[in-house]
Design a protein around this motif. Structure first.
Motif, PDB file in Angstrom:
ATOM      1  N   ARG A  30       7.041   6.105 -16.164  1.00 18.54           N
ATOM      2  CA  ARG A  30       6.543   4.817 -15.693  1.00 18.54           C
ATOM      3  C   ARG A  30       5.056   4.924 -15.341  1.00 18.54           C
ATOM      4  NH1 ARG A  30      10.843   1.469 -14.944  1.00 18.54           N
ATOM      5  NH2 ARG A  30      12.887   2.410 -14.434  1.00 18.54           N
ATOM      6  N   THR A  31       4.326   3.841 -15.621  1.00 17.14           N
ATOM      7  CA  THR A  31       2.948   3.716 -15.173  1.00 17.14           C
ATOM      8  C   THR A  31       2.879   2.536 -14.218  1.00 17.14           C
ATOM      9  OG1 THR A  31       2.034   4.624 -17.218  1.00 17.14           O
ATOM     10  CG2 THR A  31       0.551   3.316 -15.837  1.00 17.14           C
ATOM     11  N   ILE A  32       2.466   2.818 -12.998  1.00 15.17           N
ATOM     12  CA  ILE A  32       2.455   1.818 -11.921  1.00 15.17           C
ATOM     13  C   ILE A  32       1.022   1.398 -11.668  1.00 15.17           C
ATOM     14  CG2 ILE A  32       3.011   1.412  -9.492  1.00 15.17           C
ATOM     15  CD1 ILE A  32       5.120   3.724  -9.836  1.00 15.17           C
ATOM     16  N   ARG A  33       0.715   0.131 -11.918  1.00 12.58           N
ATOM     17  CA  ARG A  33      -0.631  -0.386 -11.677  1.00 12.58           C
ATOM     18  C   ARG A  33      -0.746  -0.815 -10.211  1.00 12.58           C
ATOM     19  NH1 ARG A  33       0.055  -4.695 -16.217  1.00 12.58           N
ATOM     20  NH2 ARG A  33       2.134  -4.416 -15.341  1.00 12.58           N
ATOM     21  N   TRP A  34      -1.671  -0.180  -9.507  1.00  9.19           N
ATOM     22  CA  TRP A  34      -1.862  -0.428  -8.067  1.00  9.19           C
ATOM     23  C   TRP A  34      -3.274  -0.986  -7.872  1.00  9.19           C
ATOM     24  CZ3 TRP A  34       0.311   3.219  -3.809  1.00  9.19           C
ATOM     25  CH2 TRP A  34      -0.052   2.746  -2.541  1.00  9.19           C
ATOM     26  N   GLY A  35      -3.353  -2.207  -7.395  1.00 10.06           N
ATOM     27  CA  GLY A  35      -4.644  -2.842  -7.175  1.00 10.06           C
ATOM     28  C   GLY A  35      -4.978  -2.970  -5.696  1.00 10.06           C
ATOM     29  N   HIS A  36      -6.274  -3.015  -5.406  1.00  7.45           N
ATOM     30  CA  HIS A  36      -6.746  -3.306  -4.050  1.00  7.45           C
ATOM     31  C   HIS A  36      -8.207  -3.717  -4.125  1.00  7.45           C
ATOM     32  CE1 HIS A  36      -8.924   0.586  -3.631  1.00  7.45           C
ATOM     33  NE2 HIS A  36      -7.915   1.097  -4.324  1.00  7.45           N
ATOM     34  N   LEU A  37      -8.760  -4.137  -2.990  1.00  7.92           N
ATOM     35  CA  LEU A  37     -10.122  -4.682  -2.965  1.00  7.92           C
ATOM     36  C   LEU A  37     -11.198  -3.634  -2.723  1.00  7.92           C
ATOM     37  CD1 LEU A  37      -9.752  -7.998  -0.889  1.00  7.92           C
ATOM     38  CD2 LEU A  37      -9.193  -7.553  -3.289  1.00  7.92           C
ATOM     39  N   ASN A  38     -10.821  -2.483  -2.194  1.00  4.37           N
ATOM     40  CA  ASN A  38     -11.811  -1.526  -1.709  1.00  4.37           C
ATOM     41  C   ASN A  38     -12.341  -0.611  -2.813  1.00  4.37           C
ATOM     42  OD1 ASN A  38      -9.586  -1.840   0.756  1.00  4.37           O
ATOM     43  ND2 ASN A  38     -11.725  -1.990   1.387  1.00  4.37           N
TER      44      ASN A  38
END
Length: 339
Positions: A30-38
């Protein structure tokens, strides 16, 4: 035996030792895309990287996290929508952004709740924090837990903030959230709701006079280039919540879900320590880069607290009474028991 076969065998052994031979069959690539603002020099990014490292090891290299920092996948509301729609897997976002779908998350943003990081942490890990996590699945989200980003402080290009009157007339960018908008209005400032990605330009062009964020965010985003004063208002403590798309979560096997929760639990202490270290470092660097820093006298902080109490009362009256009671009971307990 070839090198490739030996490497494959070693991977299989690693998975078996980590999760057990039978459970290893339940782990998929699995490839898990993790987003955030920093940015990637921020403690949030450090936490994502640690989580990714732990999960990769636990899954025998099968579950990979791909980090999308610095708003690459959009602002928090856009990414939250992507999680709910099942087109993005993970997001670390301010609890503030969840108030749009679950208004009671706005309670966490009430100003001047706590004086220490330990107190804020106790709220997140206690009955209230866990109760709020339980509200998320009905909105298409799963919460693994919380990370702390530190206390928020005001910067501006006009004058130091030493008392409540110093806010008067300042145009301050705030998170688009009723608690922030009404709190700074109570200080007689002019709060301007604005997406974080637009903030540097707005400060540079003087569209707004200032903003409020933890020291680490101020440093990482180079606000010192366009701001002169940083004042230790410590008005709220920012909590990030680690969110997973429920659509993605429901596709995971029980073993994969367990590994995700374990990776969060094992990365949490590291992220907390990085926030502490980077907060101390950030304030020193901001001053070294020319920002004028000032503390605020306790009696002036108390005046600010009293100025926003009507806002707290007003917003509380429009939320679920049982949740407000749990929140208030927890805050009272923590103030008494946690230093």
């Amino acid at each position: 035996m070839s090198l490739w076969v030996r490497a494959l065998s070693a991977t299989a052994i690693c998975v078996a030792l980590t999760v057990g031979a039978s459970a290893a069959d339940e782990i998929q690539e699995r490839t898990i895309r993790w987003g955030h603002l920093n940015n990637t020099d921020h403690p949030v990014s450090f936490g994502v990287q640690k989580f990714a490292e732990i999960l990769l090891a636990k899954s025998g290299g099968k579950m990979k996290v791909r980090e999308f920092a610095a708003s690459q996948l959009g602002n928090e509301l856009q990414q939250q929508s992507a999680l709910r729609g099942g087109t993005q897997e993970m997001l670390s976002a301010s609890t503030t952004s969840l108030a749009t779908v679950i208004p009671e998350f706005g309670l966490i943003d009430f100003p001047f709740l706590f004086n220490t990081t330990e107190q804020a942490d106790a709220l997140a890990t206690g009955k209230f924090g866990n109760a709020m996590l339980d509200t998320l699945p009905s909105k298409g989200l799963v919460g693994l837990g919380y990370w702390g980003l530190g206390f928020r402080n005001v910067t501006n290009s006009t004058r130091p903030i030493t008392k409540v009157e110093d806010f008067s007339g300042l145009k301050l960018r705030v998170i688009p959230n009723p608690v922030y908008l009404e709190s700074f209005s109570a200080f007689k400032a002019n709060p301007v709701p604005m997406a974080f990605g637009e903030l540097y330009s707005a400060l540079e062009t003087r569209t707004v006079d200032g903003q409020e964020n933890p020291y680490t965010v101020i440093l990482s985003n180079k606000f010192y280039e366009v701001q002169k004063y940083v004042s230790a208002t410590n008005h709220t403590f920012t909590l990030n919540i680690i969110l997973v798309s429920k659509a993605f979560w429901d596709k995971l096997s029980p073993t994969e879900q367990r590994l995700m929760r374990e990776a969060y639990a094992e990365s949490r202490g590291y992220q907390k320590e990085q926030t502490r270290l980077q907060t101390e470092k950030a304030l020193a660097e901001l001053q070294a880069k020319g920002m004028q820093y000032n503390a605020i006298a306790p009696e002036e902080t108390e005046r600010m607290r009293k100025a926003v109490q009507p806002v707290v009362d007003k917003i509380s009256a429009n939320l679920r009474p049982e949740t407000v009671k749990l929140f208030n009971d927890e805050v009272e307990r923590i103030r008494k028991d946690v230093k």
